[in-house]
Scaffold this motif. Structure first.
Motif, PDB file in Angstrom:
ATOM      1  N   GLY A 217      51.307  38.574  41.381  1.00 17.11           N
ATOM      2  CA  GLY A 217      52.072  39.307  42.385  1.00 17.11           C
ATOM      3  C   GLY A 217      51.988  38.611  43.728  1.00 17.11           C
ATOM      4  O   GLY A 217      51.376  37.550  43.867  1.00 17.11           O
ATOM      5  N   ARG A 218      52.579  39.227  44.733  1.00 17.73           N
ATOM      6  CA  ARG A 218      52.604  38.633  46.073  1.00 17.73           C
ATOM      7  C   ARG A 218      51.207  38.338  46.610  1.00 17.73           C
ATOM      8  O   ARG A 218      51.004  37.371  47.346  1.00 17.73           O
ATOM      9  CB  ARG A 218      53.316  39.568  47.038  1.00 17.73           C
ATOM     10  CG  ARG A 218      54.809  39.491  46.890  1.00 17.73           C
ATOM     11  CD  ARG A 218      55.433  39.164  48.238  1.00 17.73           C
ATOM     12  NE  ARG A 218      56.677  38.442  48.064  1.00 17.73           N
ATOM     13  CZ  ARG A 218      56.804  37.126  48.117  1.00 17.73           C
ATOM     14  NH1 ARG A 218      55.772  36.363  48.293  1.00 17.73           N
ATOM     15  NH2 ARG A 218      57.965  36.549  47.983  1.00 17.73           N
ATOM     16  N   ASP A 219      50.228  39.173  46.249  1.00 14.81           N
ATOM     17  CA  ASP A 219      48.865  38.953  46.740  1.00 14.81           C
ATOM     18  C   ASP A 219      48.262  37.655  46.203  1.00 14.81           C
ATOM     19  O   ASP A 219      47.263  37.175  46.746  1.00 14.81           O
ATOM     20  CB  ASP A 219      47.954  40.128  46.351  1.00 14.81           C
ATOM     21  CG  ASP A 219      48.313  41.409  47.083  1.00 14.81           C
ATOM     22  OD1 ASP A 219      49.080  41.335  48.063  1.00 14.81           O
ATOM     23  OD2 ASP A 219      47.824  42.476  46.666  1.00 14.81           O
ATOM     24  N   ASP A 220      48.845  37.110  45.150  1.00 15.26           N
ATOM     25  CA  ASP A 220      48.332  35.878  44.544  1.00 15.26           C
ATOM     26  C   ASP A 220      48.987  34.624  45.097  1.00 15.26           C
ATOM     27  O   ASP A 220      48.667  33.511  44.679  1.00 15.26           O
ATOM     28  CB  ASP A 220      48.564  35.915  43.026  1.00 15.26           C
ATOM     29  CG  ASP A 220      47.840  37.056  42.356  1.00 15.26           C
ATOM     30  OD1 ASP A 220      46.601  37.122  42.483  1.00 15.26           O
ATOM     31  OD2 ASP A 220      48.510  37.881  41.703  1.00 15.26           O
ATOM     32  N   ARG A 221      49.903  34.782  46.037  1.00 10.29           N
ATOM     33  CA  ARG A 221      50.717  33.657  46.500  1.00 10.29           C
ATOM     34  C   ARG A 221      49.881  32.455  46.938  1.00 10.29           C
ATOM     35  O   ARG A 221      50.106  31.332  46.484  1.00 10.29           O
ATOM     36  CB  ARG A 221      51.614  34.127  47.645  1.00 10.29           C
ATOM     37  CG  ARG A 221      52.479  33.063  48.274  1.00 10.29           C
ATOM     38  CD  ARG A 221      53.234  33.658  49.472  1.00 10.29           C
ATOM     39  NE  ARG A 221      53.987  32.677  50.184  1.00 10.29           N
ATOM     40  CZ  ARG A 221      53.505  31.903  51.150  1.00 10.29           C
ATOM     41  NH1 ARG A 221      52.225  31.989  51.481  1.00 10.29           N
ATOM     42  NH2 ARG A 221      54.272  31.037  51.774  1.00 10.29           N
ATOM     43  N   GLU A 222      48.939  32.651  47.842  1.00 12.48           N
ATOM     44  CA  GLU A 222      48.159  31.522  48.366  1.00 12.48           C
ATOM     45  C   GLU A 222      47.319  30.870  47.272  1.00 12.48           C
ATOM     46  O   GLU A 222      47.181  29.643  47.229  1.00 12.48           O
ATOM     47  CB  GLU A 222      47.268  31.973  49.524  1.00 12.48           C
ATOM     48  CG  GLU A 222      48.053  32.402  50.750  1.00 12.48           C
ATOM     49  CD  GLU A 222      49.052  31.347  51.211  1.00 12.48           C
ATOM     50  OE1 GLU A 222      48.690  30.149  51.258  1.00 12.48           O
ATOM     51  OE2 GLU A 222      50.207  31.713  51.508  1.00 12.48           O
ATOM     52  N   ARG A 223      46.781  31.670  46.394  1.00 11.62           N
ATOM     53  CA  ARG A 223      45.985  31.144  45.275  1.00 11.62           C
ATOM     54  C   ARG A 223      46.844  30.252  44.383  1.00 11.62           C
ATOM     55  O   ARG A 223      46.415  29.179  43.952  1.00 11.62           O
ATOM     56  CB  ARG A 223      45.426  32.324  44.489  1.00 11.62           C
ATOM     57  CG  ARG A 223      44.662  31.976  43.257  1.00 11.62           C
ATOM     58  CD  ARG A 223      44.338  33.248  42.491  1.00 11.62           C
ATOM     59  NE  ARG A 223      42.904  33.381  42.385  1.00 11.62           N
ATOM     60  CZ  ARG A 223      42.294  34.305  41.672  1.00 11.62           C
ATOM     61  NH1 ARG A 223      42.995  35.212  41.031  1.00 11.62           N
ATOM     62  NH2 ARG A 223      40.994  34.344  41.591  1.00 11.62           N
TER      63      ARG A 223
END
Length: 198
Positions: free
Chosen positions: A9-15
């Motif tokens: 999801g969006r929270d995983d973007r940087e990862r």
């Protein structure tokens, strides 16, 4: 190999961006788009950011729970290729305006992308260098290919190295037309997989 995989999801973007940037630093195609290790380290992540944004908005990213591998998939309808699409130019403007190769690779891969049938497009798969060769790529791709088989949907990708091409062949992909030779650069192999009977 058993691997816990979930939809990102969006929270995983940087990862995801960090993972793709690390995984593709030594890739032949990334080396062609961003020649020189220092330049690539400074710029490559911007392309991975753009790809991640596009797929989070329009497709699906599968992520290993431990963050060491991800696969970017786009459902692609029949007739999706528009030769007048200015997406590659827009991508270049966002990623690295002075780098013509960012746009050129988008145009060249669009030109060889099959447009006659709807399919799942594996845009890219990244595995952390210290986890490569441990079956994570196979596990990530396998879950989508199982769904493709159930639903009768083909899959398509462009392999950017001989090593990845071998993995895809083991998963049932076959070369689809001639290889694409990037100008003064490496080969890319368009590969297609028909849905298979269980």
């Amino acid at each position: 190999m058993g691997a816990a995989i979930r939809a990102a999801g969006r929270d995983d973007r940087e990862r995801i961006v960090r993972l793709l940037d690390e995984a593709f630093q030594d890739d032949p195609v990334s080396g062609w788009v961003f020649p020189g290790a220092e330049y690539r380290r400074a710029t490559h992540h911007r392309l991975m950011t753009a790809f991640t944004e596009i797929v989070l908005a329009e497709g699906r990213i599968d992520l290993a729970e431990d963050g060491t591998a991800c696969a970017l998939w786009l459902p692609t309808p029949a007739g999706a290729h528009d030769p007048d699409d200015d997406g590659p130019a827009q991508l270049r403007a966002v990623v690295d305006p002075a780098n013509e190769r960012v746009e050129l690779i988008g145009r060249l891969t669009a030109d060889i992308h099959p447009a006659d049938r709807a399919h799942e497009y594996l845009w890219m798969i990244g595995v952390s260098p210290h986890r490569q060769g441990q079956g994570l790529g196979t596990a990530l791709i396998g879950s989508v290919l199982e769904r493709c088989d159930r639903e009768g949907t083909p899959a398509y990708l462009e392999a950017s190295s001989a090593r990845s091409r071998g993995l895809y062949e083991r998963l049932g992909f076959e070369q689809h037309g001639p290889a694409l030779r990037l100008p003064d650069g490496p080969l890319m192999w368009p590969m297609w997989r028909e849905p298979q009977q269980p």
